[in-house]
Design an enzyme around this catalytic site. Structure first.
Site, PDB file in Angstrom:
ATOM      1  N   GLU A  68     -14.300 -36.147 -19.320  1.00 42.48           N
ATOM      2  CA  GLU A  68     -14.436 -35.096 -18.281  1.00 42.48           C
ATOM      3  C   GLU A  68     -15.882 -34.298 -18.682  1.00 42.48           C
ATOM      4  OE1 GLU A  68     -11.194 -32.368 -18.299  1.00 42.48           O
ATOM      5  OE2 GLU A  68      -9.710 -33.864 -17.460  1.00 42.48           O
ATOM      6  N   GLU A 101      -5.811 -39.371 -16.231  1.00 48.88           N
ATOM      7  CA  GLU A 101      -5.301 -38.167 -16.604  1.00 48.88           C
ATOM      8  C   GLU A 101      -4.612 -37.327 -15.742  1.00 48.88           C
ATOM      9  OE1 GLU A 101      -7.361 -35.994 -20.265  1.00 48.88           O
ATOM     10  OE2 GLU A 101      -6.435 -34.142 -19.082  1.00 48.88           O
TER      11      GLU A 101
HETATM   12  C1  IDC Z   1      -6.182 -29.841 -24.107  1.00 49.85           C
HETATM   13  C2  IDC Z   1      -4.929 -29.807 -25.073  1.00 49.85           C
HETATM   14  C3  IDC Z   1      -4.999 -28.741 -25.807  1.00 49.85           C
HETATM   15  C4  IDC Z   1      -6.576 -28.744 -26.448  1.00 49.85           C
HETATM   16  C5  IDC Z   1      -7.614 -28.787 -25.321  1.00 49.85           C
HETATM   17  C6  IDC Z   1      -9.041 -28.834 -26.113  1.00 49.85           C
HETATM   18  O1  IDC Z   1      -3.878 -29.827 -24.248  1.00 49.85           O
HETATM   19  O2  IDC Z   1      -4.174 -28.640 -26.909  1.00 49.85           O
HETATM   20  O3  IDC Z   1      -6.821 -27.626 -27.178  1.00 49.85           O
HETATM   21  O4  IDC Z   1      -7.449 -29.848 -24.550  1.00 49.85           O
HETATM   22  O5  IDC Z   1      -9.160 -30.000 -26.543  1.00 49.85           O
HETATM   23  C7  IDC Z   1      -7.857 -31.707 -19.480  1.00 49.85           C
HETATM   24  C8  IDC Z   1      -8.398 -32.593 -20.725  1.00 49.85           C
HETATM   25  C9  IDC Z   1      -7.686 -32.587 -22.232  1.00 49.85           C
HETATM   26  C10 IDC Z   1      -7.029 -31.335 -22.189  1.00 49.85           C
HETATM   27  C11 IDC Z   1      -5.989 -31.248 -20.735  1.00 49.85           C
HETATM   28  C12 IDC Z   1      -5.031 -29.704 -20.786  1.00 49.85           C
HETATM   29  O6  IDC Z   1      -8.928 -33.954 -20.781  1.00 49.85           O
HETATM   30  O7  IDC Z   1      -8.333 -32.761 -23.184  1.00 49.85           O
HETATM   31  O8  IDC Z   1      -5.938 -30.878 -23.351  1.00 49.85           O
HETATM   32  N1  IDC Z   1      -6.999 -31.254 -19.771  1.00 49.85           N
HETATM   33  O9  IDC Z   1      -6.011 -28.579 -21.061  1.00 49.85           O
HETATM   34  N2  IDC Z   1      -8.307 -31.744 -18.580  1.00 49.85           N
HETATM   35  C13 IDC Z   1      -7.901 -31.098 -17.722  1.00 49.85           C
HETATM   36  C14 IDC Z   1      -6.892 -30.689 -18.889  1.00 49.85           C
END
Ligand code: IDC
Length: 479
Positions: A314, A399
């Site tokens: 992302e 995702e």
């Molecule tokens: C989130 C995880 C969380 C972590 C965060 C940062 O759920 O535990 O602390 O990342 O690393 C994304 C990202 C994905 C995110 C997820 C939810 O690709 O890494 O995970 N998210 O926030 N994009 C949109 C949402």
């Protein structure tokens, strides 16, 4: 003169005598009364005949005898007909053999018996050969949610030597994927959809990446893809010790192998995000590391045709699509040195900016798809995804979640179902965030639940329980 007269006399005497004898011989045949004693067969003469020519004869009509009956065999003189006893013989059985050959796995049978009586000469089992003719191929086709089998089996008795499960939506049947227009297609050129789950960050939740755990998940979800999220920052691949880095690399390898063993496809996700490190919002920041990583992994697995490479998770912050393109144009050729596997390309605004992509797509590549991420309980515009597909852009939802983009909060079922409907309509693939027992509602395992193999509902959060119905449902309709 005297001498001549004497000679004539002797000759006359001789002629007279021989004529008389000749007459006697002729008379013998015509007149039995004239037979003399020396021509009659009498007892005295029998002793004089010497039998010289013989044939064997029997004293019975074999057609009237039964098996086992005795009869005498004689020597008969073919001149005088005299018979001399030679030996006794027994009427033999007329034997018939019935034989059923043994196979590799089944005993055969041989019965030898008399055609005319109940005599049984032998009745025996021919032991099975155990000489299997092992071949490789499909042992059983999968049906709906029931796995099939592929492996090494005996073509004669079907004995299985080794096998692995195959699935209706699996790699064995669908093979190497490619991109055809806006669509992901399988080895037959048929539209194909990958539906599965993503790991959480491997630096935190790598313990779930192993065959046992993946098997447990796969048994429940029947997903056909796993995504391995190799975080770059947050103590991830680019921000950790050398040994930790190697360990993370090996976790990716382990994940590829586990997914492969489960007849699944697998996405290697370069999970740049910049949640902690602002710089990591731009994929160009760890370009060198990415080049090295993708070069290494794609070379190591160049013979695997079930891997997809997601080169940037992302991009966000001030990262532009031009940055993403520049990065993609560096990484894709490196992967292409080894494989024409599908490459998934991210875009700005946390991979939700397909509009920028559509304005200026990458050029010169085959088998690339543009990723799109959404969280259904947040303001993601579905049209951005569907418009791109409908305009002929190959899109892939690598995702998503039913909750908020934070990875927490309630699941918006109405919204997420709409997403599924629209994606399914278009055969757009999707992968759910995430396999872990972390806090947020996006983690499928209950918070702190220690399950590693059992992913039945009692161990799962609402998201896991619900998403299971989505992934399984796709195969259940085929039952
Ligand atoms: C989130 C995880 C969380 C972590 C965060 C940062 O759920 O535990 O602390 O990342 O690393 C994304 C990202 C994905 C995110 C997820 C939810 O690709 O890494 O995970 N998210 O926030 N994009 C949109 C949402």
């Amino acid at each position: 003169m005297k001498k001549i007269c004497l000679l004539i006399f002797i000759m006359l005497l001789f002629i007279t005598f021989s004529c008389k004898n000749k007459n006697n011989d002729e008379n013998k045949d015509n007149n039995p009364e004239q037979q003399t004693e020396d021509t009659l067969p009498d007892e005295g003469k029998e002793d004089i005949h010497e039998c010289r020519y013989f044939k064997e004869v029997i004293d019975a009509d074999l057609n009237l005898l039964n098996c086992g009956d005795e009869y005498d065999v004689y020597n008969e003189c073919s001149e005088c007909g005299k018979k001399t006893f030679l030996r006794k013989e027994i009427v033999p059985h007329e034997l018939i053999t019935e034989r059923e050959e043994a196979t590799c796995s089944q005993d055969g049978h041989e019965l030898i018996y008399c055609k005319f009586c109940d005599y049984v000469e032998s009745n025996q089992i021919i032991p099975k050969t155990n000489l299997h003719n092992y071949v490789e191929g499909v042992i059983e086709m999968p049906k709906g949610t029931t796995a099939g089998k592929v492996g090494v089996y005996c073509s004669m008795c079907n004995k299985v030597q080794s096998s692995k499960n195959i699935y209706q939506n699996g790699h064995f049947l669908h093979g190497k994927l490619s991109v055809d227009g806006a669509d992901l297609v399988d080895q037959y050129g048929e539209k194909f959809q990958l539906v599965g789950l993503s790991t959480h960050g491997l630096q935190w939740f790598g313990k779930y990446v192993n065959l046992d755990t993946f098997t447990g998940i796969h048994n429940e979800f029947l997903n056909n893809v796993f995504r391995l999220s190799l975080y770059t920052s947050e103590n991830g691949y680019c921000e950790c010790s050398a040994s930790k880095k190697e360990q993370l690399y090996n976790t990716v390898v382990k994940g590829i192998e586990a997914a492969t063993a489960l007849d699944c496809y697998v996405i290697v996700d370069w999970h740049m995000l910049g949640a902690e490190n602002e710089n990591d919002k731009n994929p160009l920041y760890y370009l060198d590391e990415a080049k090295e990583f993708f070069g290494k992994i794609s070379k190591q697995f160049k013979d695997y045709d079930n891997i997809l490479y997601e080169i940037m998770n992302e991009p966000c912050g001030s990262t532009t699509w031009a940055d993403c393109k520049q990065y993609a144009n560096e990484i894709i050729p490196i992967i292409r040195e080894n494989t024409d596997a599908i490459v998934l390309v991210g875009n700005p605004k946390w991979t939700a900016d397909l509009e920028s992509v559509m304005k200026s797509p990458l050029k010169g590549y085959t088998n690339i798809m543009y990723t799109f991420h959404f969280y259904a309980n947040d303001s993601f515009n579905q049209k951005k995804l569907t418009n791109a597909y409908d305009a002929g852009f190959p899109v892939f939802v690598s995702e998503h979640g039913g909750m908020e983009a934070s990875g927490d909060g309630a699941i918006d079922y109405t919204s997420v179902k709409k997403w599924y409907t629209e994606m399914d309509k278009r055969n757009i693939s999707y992968v759910a965030w995430n396999i872990s027992n972390s806090k947020g509602s996006a983690s499928i395992i209950k918070y702190n639940d220690s399950t590693m193999k059992d992913f039945s509902d009692s161990h799962l959060k609402e998201w896991g329980i619900y998403y299971k119905t989505v992934t399984r449902g796709r195969l259940e309709t085929n039952n």
